[in-house]
Design a protein around this motif. Structure first.
Motif, PDB file in Angstrom:
ATOM      1  N   GLY A 143      21.390   6.391  11.102  1.00 43.90           N
ATOM      2  CA  GLY A 143      21.913   6.951  12.535  1.00 43.90           C
ATOM      3  C   GLY A 143      22.531   5.662  13.129  1.00 43.90           C
ATOM      4  N   CYS A 144      22.667   4.395  12.523  1.00 40.60           N
ATOM      5  CA  CYS A 144      23.210   3.261  13.184  1.00 40.60           C
ATOM      6  C   CYS A 144      24.552   2.935  12.871  1.00 40.60           C
ATOM      7  CB  CYS A 144      22.140   1.858  12.803  1.00 40.60           C
ATOM      8  SG  CYS A 144      20.709   2.143  13.738  1.00 40.60           S
ATOM      9  N   VAL A 145      25.021   3.579  11.648  1.00 46.66           N
ATOM     10  CA  VAL A 145      26.247   3.232  11.012  1.00 46.66           C
ATOM     11  C   VAL A 145      27.427   3.903  12.151  1.00 46.66           C
ATOM     12  CG1 VAL A 145      25.380   2.874   8.662  1.00 46.66           C
ATOM     13  CG2 VAL A 145      26.328   5.177   9.459  1.00 46.66           C
ATOM     14  N   ASN A 146      28.529   3.506  11.896  1.00 46.25           N
ATOM     15  CA  ASN A 146      29.689   4.062  12.612  1.00 46.25           C
ATOM     16  C   ASN A 146      29.680   4.455  13.974  1.00 46.25           C
ATOM     17  OD1 ASN A 146      31.278   4.435  10.080  1.00 46.25           O
ATOM     18  ND2 ASN A 146      29.849   6.606   9.644  1.00 46.25           N
ATOM     19  N   GLY A 147      29.073   3.232  14.471  1.00 48.80           N
ATOM     20  CA  GLY A 147      28.747   3.059  16.046  1.00 48.80           C
ATOM     21  C   GLY A 147      27.688   3.704  16.554  1.00 48.80           C
ATOM     22  N   GLY A 148      26.694   4.242  15.620  1.00 48.21           N
ATOM     23  CA  GLY A 148      25.548   5.183  16.024  1.00 48.21           C
ATOM     24  C   GLY A 148      24.572   4.045  16.480  1.00 48.21           C
ATOM     25  N   THR A 149      23.413   4.538  17.364  1.00 46.41           N
ATOM     26  CA  THR A 149      22.153   3.861  17.560  1.00 46.41           C
ATOM     27  C   THR A 149      21.034   4.281  17.242  1.00 46.41           C
ATOM     28  OG1 THR A 149      22.310   4.917  19.750  1.00 46.41           O
ATOM     29  CG2 THR A 149      23.842   3.141  19.603  1.00 46.41           C
ATOM     30  N   THR A 150      20.821   5.147  16.452  1.00 45.01           N
ATOM     31  CA  THR A 150      19.482   5.868  16.019  1.00 45.01           C
ATOM     32  C   THR A 150      18.980   5.389  14.927  1.00 45.01           C
ATOM     33  OG1 THR A 150      20.153   8.045  16.785  1.00 45.01           O
ATOM     34  CG2 THR A 150      18.539   8.048  15.326  1.00 45.01           C
ATOM     35  N   PHE A 151      17.925   4.296  15.224  1.00 45.58           N
ATOM     36  CA  PHE A 151      17.160   3.668  14.182  1.00 45.58           C
ATOM     37  C   PHE A 151      15.802   4.420  14.181  1.00 45.58           C
ATOM     38  CE2 PHE A 151      14.017   0.595  12.789  1.00 45.58           C
ATOM     39  CZ  PHE A 151      14.684   0.103  11.652  1.00 45.58           C
ATOM     40  N   VAL A 152      15.330   4.796  12.521  1.00 43.38           N
ATOM     41  CA  VAL A 152      14.050   5.179  12.567  1.00 43.38           C
ATOM     42  C   VAL A 152      13.055   4.399  11.809  1.00 43.38           C
ATOM     43  CG1 VAL A 152      12.900   7.469  11.439  1.00 43.38           C
ATOM     44  CG2 VAL A 152      15.203   7.611  12.557  1.00 43.38           C
ATOM     45  N   LYS A 153      11.901   4.133  12.418  1.00 41.88           N
ATOM     46  CA  LYS A 153      11.010   3.374  11.786  1.00 41.88           C
ATOM     47  C   LYS A 153       9.920   4.364  11.042  1.00 41.88           C
ATOM     48  CE  LYS A 153       7.028   0.175  12.724  1.00 41.88           C
ATOM     49  NZ  LYS A 153       6.311  -0.432  13.747  1.00 41.88           N
ATOM     50  N   ASP A 154       9.891   4.296   9.861  1.00 38.65           N
ATOM     51  CA  ASP A 154       9.165   5.161   9.145  1.00 38.65           C
ATOM     52  C   ASP A 154       7.526   5.171   9.387  1.00 38.65           C
ATOM     53  OD1 ASP A 154      11.173   6.150   7.460  1.00 38.65           O
ATOM     54  OD2 ASP A 154      11.014   4.868   6.076  1.00 38.65           O
ATOM     55  N   ALA A 155       6.885   6.061   9.214  1.00 36.22           N
ATOM     56  CA  ALA A 155       5.439   6.095   9.681  1.00 36.22           C
ATOM     57  C   ALA A 155       4.713   5.487   8.782  1.00 36.22           C
ATOM     58  CB  ALA A 155       5.082   7.510   9.750  1.00 36.22           C
ATOM     59  N   ARG A 156       3.587   4.931   9.151  1.00 33.83           N
ATOM     60  CA  ARG A 156       2.641   4.030   8.192  1.00 33.83           C
ATOM     61  C   ARG A 156       2.322   5.154   6.907  1.00 33.83           C
ATOM     62  NH1 ARG A 156      -0.865  -0.043   9.109  1.00 33.83           N
ATOM     63  NH2 ARG A 156      -0.931   0.125  11.352  1.00 33.83           N
ATOM     64  N   PRO A 157       2.361   4.593   5.672  1.00 33.97           N
ATOM     65  CA  PRO A 157       2.075   5.321   4.425  1.00 33.97           C
ATOM     66  C   PRO A 157       0.700   6.018   4.427  1.00 33.97           C
ATOM     67  CG  PRO A 157       3.183   3.371   3.820  1.00 33.97           C
ATOM     68  CD  PRO A 157       3.025   3.234   5.386  1.00 33.97           C
ATOM     69  N   SER A 158       0.505   7.341   4.315  1.00 32.11           N
ATOM     70  CA  SER A 158      -0.924   7.764   4.222  1.00 32.11           C
ATOM     71  C   SER A 158      -1.638   7.933   3.183  1.00 32.11           C
ATOM     72  CB  SER A 158      -0.475   9.357   4.652  1.00 32.11           C
ATOM     73  OG  SER A 158       0.268  10.157   3.746  1.00 32.11           O
ATOM     74  N   HIS A 159      -1.127   7.117   2.005  1.00 35.10           N
ATOM     75  CA  HIS A 159      -2.184   7.016   0.845  1.00 35.10           C
ATOM     76  C   HIS A 159      -3.056   6.272   1.182  1.00 35.10           C
ATOM     77  CE1 HIS A 159       0.004   3.437  -0.068  1.00 35.10           C
ATOM     78  NE2 HIS A 159       1.154   3.916  -0.003  1.00 35.10           N
ATOM     79  N   SER A 160      -4.295   6.165   0.094  1.00 35.77           N
ATOM     80  CA  SER A 160      -5.525   5.411   0.145  1.00 35.77           C
ATOM     81  C   SER A 160      -5.333   3.821   0.450  1.00 35.77           C
ATOM     82  CB  SER A 160      -6.367   5.570  -0.695  1.00 35.77           C
ATOM     83  OG  SER A 160      -5.667   5.331  -1.988  1.00 35.77           O
ATOM     84  N   ASN A 161      -4.184   3.542   0.114  1.00 30.99           N
ATOM     85  CA  ASN A 161      -4.042   1.849   0.160  1.00 30.99           C
ATOM     86  C   ASN A 161      -2.499   1.855   0.789  1.00 30.99           C
ATOM     87  OD1 ASN A 161      -6.323   0.658  -1.173  1.00 30.99           O
ATOM     88  ND2 ASN A 161      -5.347   1.552  -3.050  1.00 30.99           N
ATOM     89  N   PRO A 162      -2.354   1.919   2.131  1.00 22.64           N
ATOM     90  CA  PRO A 162      -1.310   1.907   2.835  1.00 22.64           C
ATOM     91  C   PRO A 162      -0.327   0.718   2.783  1.00 22.64           C
ATOM     92  CG  PRO A 162      -2.979   2.140   4.503  1.00 22.64           C
ATOM     93  CD  PRO A 162      -3.602   2.190   3.029  1.00 22.64           C
ATOM     94  N   GLN A 163      -1.141  -0.367   2.576  1.00 19.84           N
ATOM     95  CA  GLN A 163      -0.374  -1.751   2.696  1.00 19.84           C
ATOM     96  C   GLN A 163       0.069  -2.221   1.144  1.00 19.84           C
ATOM     97  OE1 GLN A 163      -3.771  -1.198   2.366  1.00 19.84           O
ATOM     98  NE2 GLN A 163      -4.867  -2.804   1.383  1.00 19.84           N
ATOM     99  N   ARG A 164      -0.068  -1.217   0.154  1.00 18.59           N
ATOM    100  CA  ARG A 164       0.655  -1.619  -1.267  1.00 18.59           C
ATOM    101  C   ARG A 164       2.007  -0.866  -1.337  1.00 18.59           C
ATOM    102  NH1 ARG A 164      -3.311  -5.199  -1.890  1.00 18.59           N
ATOM    103  NH2 ARG A 164      -5.204  -4.538  -2.168  1.00 18.59           N
ATOM    104  N   PHE A 165       2.903  -1.965  -1.503  1.00 22.35           N
ATOM    105  CA  PHE A 165       4.179  -1.367  -1.410  1.00 22.35           C
ATOM    106  C   PHE A 165       4.652  -0.825  -2.886  1.00 22.35           C
ATOM    107  CE2 PHE A 165       9.000  -2.468  -2.519  1.00 22.35           C
ATOM    108  CZ  PHE A 165       9.413  -1.631  -1.743  1.00 22.35           C
TER     109      PHE A 165
END
Length: 579
Positions: A143-165
């Motif tokens: 949403g930020c390309v072509n002059g847009g300003t909408t940025f989305v930070k995804d929610a924290r992962p909901s699995h059992s180890n949300p810190q594991r990429f």
């Protein structure tokens, strides 16, 4: 002949200076004379850390603490979170998004120390990580390309180890990089990660942000997914620093722990292969305290490159690695021969390409190798002289005087840590150079220059005049000797000429810096000046490093009248003065 007088050439007796800086080394106080860059803090378009420039500005990681997609600049800050800015047509930046605590840490906390970012420019997705805590955050910037300003930070992962990429094969990858060296890059839709902890010896890992697919390439025995001619990966390594060569679609996994690297071929495809490059077998491992990558000609000579090794940089050809042998080494440069304290030196560039944007090489100068500041060393910028195999630049801006006028440059910019200056373009195609960093006088802010300022090129030609030196009772200065001038480091196609004057600069005579003969003046005067004039280029210029060559002292005195009279048969021989 009268007793000789000696005066040391130092920054304190600089009369005029153009294109250079003169410094006293902070520990041995010997003189250093170095060329300066065209860019300074006064010929910028922007130099700010407030307003639109506040937040995510403490850019400490190398080389991937920032990413660029078109006119969008993504930055990770050490202590001030993550931000997205747009480069405007006038060279200013507009902040679209900032979150001071952007990183999801563990299961419930957030964190604001980050130095890794990678983006998938195809799907407009990205991820941020750090080396010192477990956690990651993904985002969608479509949403930020072509002059847009909408940025989305995804929610924290909901699995059992949300810190594991990455959880594939139980590796549990949750941090990336080596201290302030970045350990994450994007190759097409794939995000490659090098873990800080020892979790994936002899393997590389990647994740597709679009599909969620996680992959482990290679195996723990070092025999998996190898290029057909590669040797087995026979050394463990971790705390990786990653680089991406987009010209050849290759990812480099440089290991801090063993000083070698894994090369990932066809990195953006479904079938990557691994090549083992063992620089310890070449005699330049094991501990790889210096990091970086610089490929001068990635199109025609993709396997010839400079890389970090064990407290040194090496110029190598990795072609033998494709048939199971160690690389071929051509040159070495040791940082310890140039600076008092070791740092994790940052060699080269983030982007290996030599045209287009974003780009952090200098157009027209493919062999111009920069070093970025680390741990307050090289704060005013450094570069590699591949003719004399030396670092060039002040270790630390201690006591110095410099040219602040040429091109309206002002003083040199100053960072405790930095990334290479990068060229990017605005929506209408106008290009600007952008510099980010952390610490020093100019950390925690953004600087931009117009493209045609070429701020990271050297002024090239420089000149310094020292003086005025006099004898007791203003006696005439008839002879002069300046031993040590032959210790100038002169890169190829450059030169240094020395001049002396005994009439305060009214007239100058050329001094033969390579001869043992004393210079006898043809003029009469009592006020001595010394002028050093260098011919250089935008990518290299002469310099003098007192840290290894010692100081510079000018010796001068008066000759008896009989010695100056050419009609007198027995006169003083014109040999080096006795000091």
């Amino acid at each position: 002949m009268s007793k000789l007088k000696g005066s040391t050439l130092t920054r304190s007796n600089v009369i005029s200076i153009v294109g250079a800086t003169v410094t006293d080394h902070p520990y041995n106080y010997n003189i250093g004379i170095y060329p300066v860059y065209k860019g300074g803090v006064s010929n910028v378009v922007v130099r700010s850390g407030s307003g639109d420039y506040d937040g995510g500005d403490r850019v400490i990681g190398f080389p991937s603490a920032y990413e660029i997609d078109g006119d969008l600049l993504f930055t990770t800050g050490w202590g001030d979170g993550f931000a997205v800015r747009r480069l405007n047509n006038d060279g200013t930046l507009t902040k679209i998004y900032h979150d001071n605590y952007f990183l999801y840490n563990n299961t419930s906390n957030t964190y604001n120390h980050m130095h890794n970012i990678a983006i998938d420019t195809t799907n407009k997705l990205g991820v941020v990580m750090s080396y010192n805590v477990d956690g990651y955050t993904t985002f969608d910037y479509s949403g930020c390309v072509n002059g847009g300003t909408t940025f989305v930070k995804d929610a924290r992962p909901s699995h059992s180890n949300p810190q594991r990429f990455i959880q594939a094969e139980g590796l549990n990858i949750s941090s990336a990089g080596l201290y302030y060296q970045s350990g994450m890059v994007a190759a097409g839709e794939w995000i490659y990660v090098g873990e800080y902890d020892a979790r994936h010896y002899r393997r590389v890992v990647r994740r597709n942000l679009n599909t969620g697919t996680e992959e482990v390439i290679g195996n723990s025995s070092g025999t998996g997914d190898l290029y057909s001619g590669s040797a087995t990966i026979d050394r463990d390594g971790y705390r990786y620093s990653l680089h991406y060569d987009e010209i050849n679609d290759r990812v480099f996994y440089f290991s801090y722990n063993n000083g070698n690297f894994i090369l990932v071929l066809d990195a953006s495809t479904a079938t990557p292969e691994l090549v083992w490059c063992d620089i310890a077998d070449m005699g330049d491992g094991d501990d790889s305290y210096d990091m970086g990558l610089f490929i001068p000609d990635p199109v025609n000579s993709p396997n010839r490159m400079w890389v970090g090794a064990s407290n040194r940089f090496v110029d190598i050809d990795i072609t033998p690695c494709f048939s199971g042998s160690a690389p071929t080494r051509y040159n070495r440069i040791y940082p310890s021969n140039n600076y008092t304290y070791d740092s994790i030196w940052r060699l080269g560039t983030k982007y290996q390409k030599t045209s287009g944007v974003p780009m952090d090489k200098m157009p027209g100068y493919p062999n111009y190798i920069h070093l970025s500041a680390d741990r307050d060393r090289g704060r005013n910028g450094s570069w590699l002289d591949t003719t004399n195999l030396k670092f060039v630049g002040m270790e630390y801006p201690y006591n110095y005087v410099e040219d602040t006028s040429t091109g309206g440059r002002g003083r040199s910019f100053n960072h405790g840590y930095s990334c290479p200056m990068v060229l990017m373009e605005s929506a209408n195609g106008t290009k600007y150079w952008v510099q980010m960093g952390y610490g020093g006088s100019d950390g925690h802010l953004f600087m931009t220059w117009a493209e045609n300022k070429y701020p990271n090129q050297l002024v090239g030609n420089w000149e310094v005049v020292f003086g005025t030196f006099t004898l007791t009772n203003n006696a005439n200065v008839d002879q002069v000797s300046i031993p040590g001038l032959n210790n100038f480091s002169i890169p190829s196609s450059c030169s240094v000429t020395a001049y002396v004057s005994n009439n305060n600069g009214t007239s100058w005579e050329t001094y033969d810096k390579d001869s043992d003969d004393v210079h006898t003046f043809s003029s009469t005067g009592y006020q001595l000046r010394v002028k050093l004039s260098a011919s250089g280029q935008p990518d290299k210029a002469p310099y003098y490093r007192g840290i290894d060559a010692g100081g510079l002292t000018v010796y001068y005195g008066t000759m008896y009248e009989s010695a100056k009279d050419s009609n007198i048969k027995y006169k003083v021989n014109r040999k080096r003065l006795r000091h």
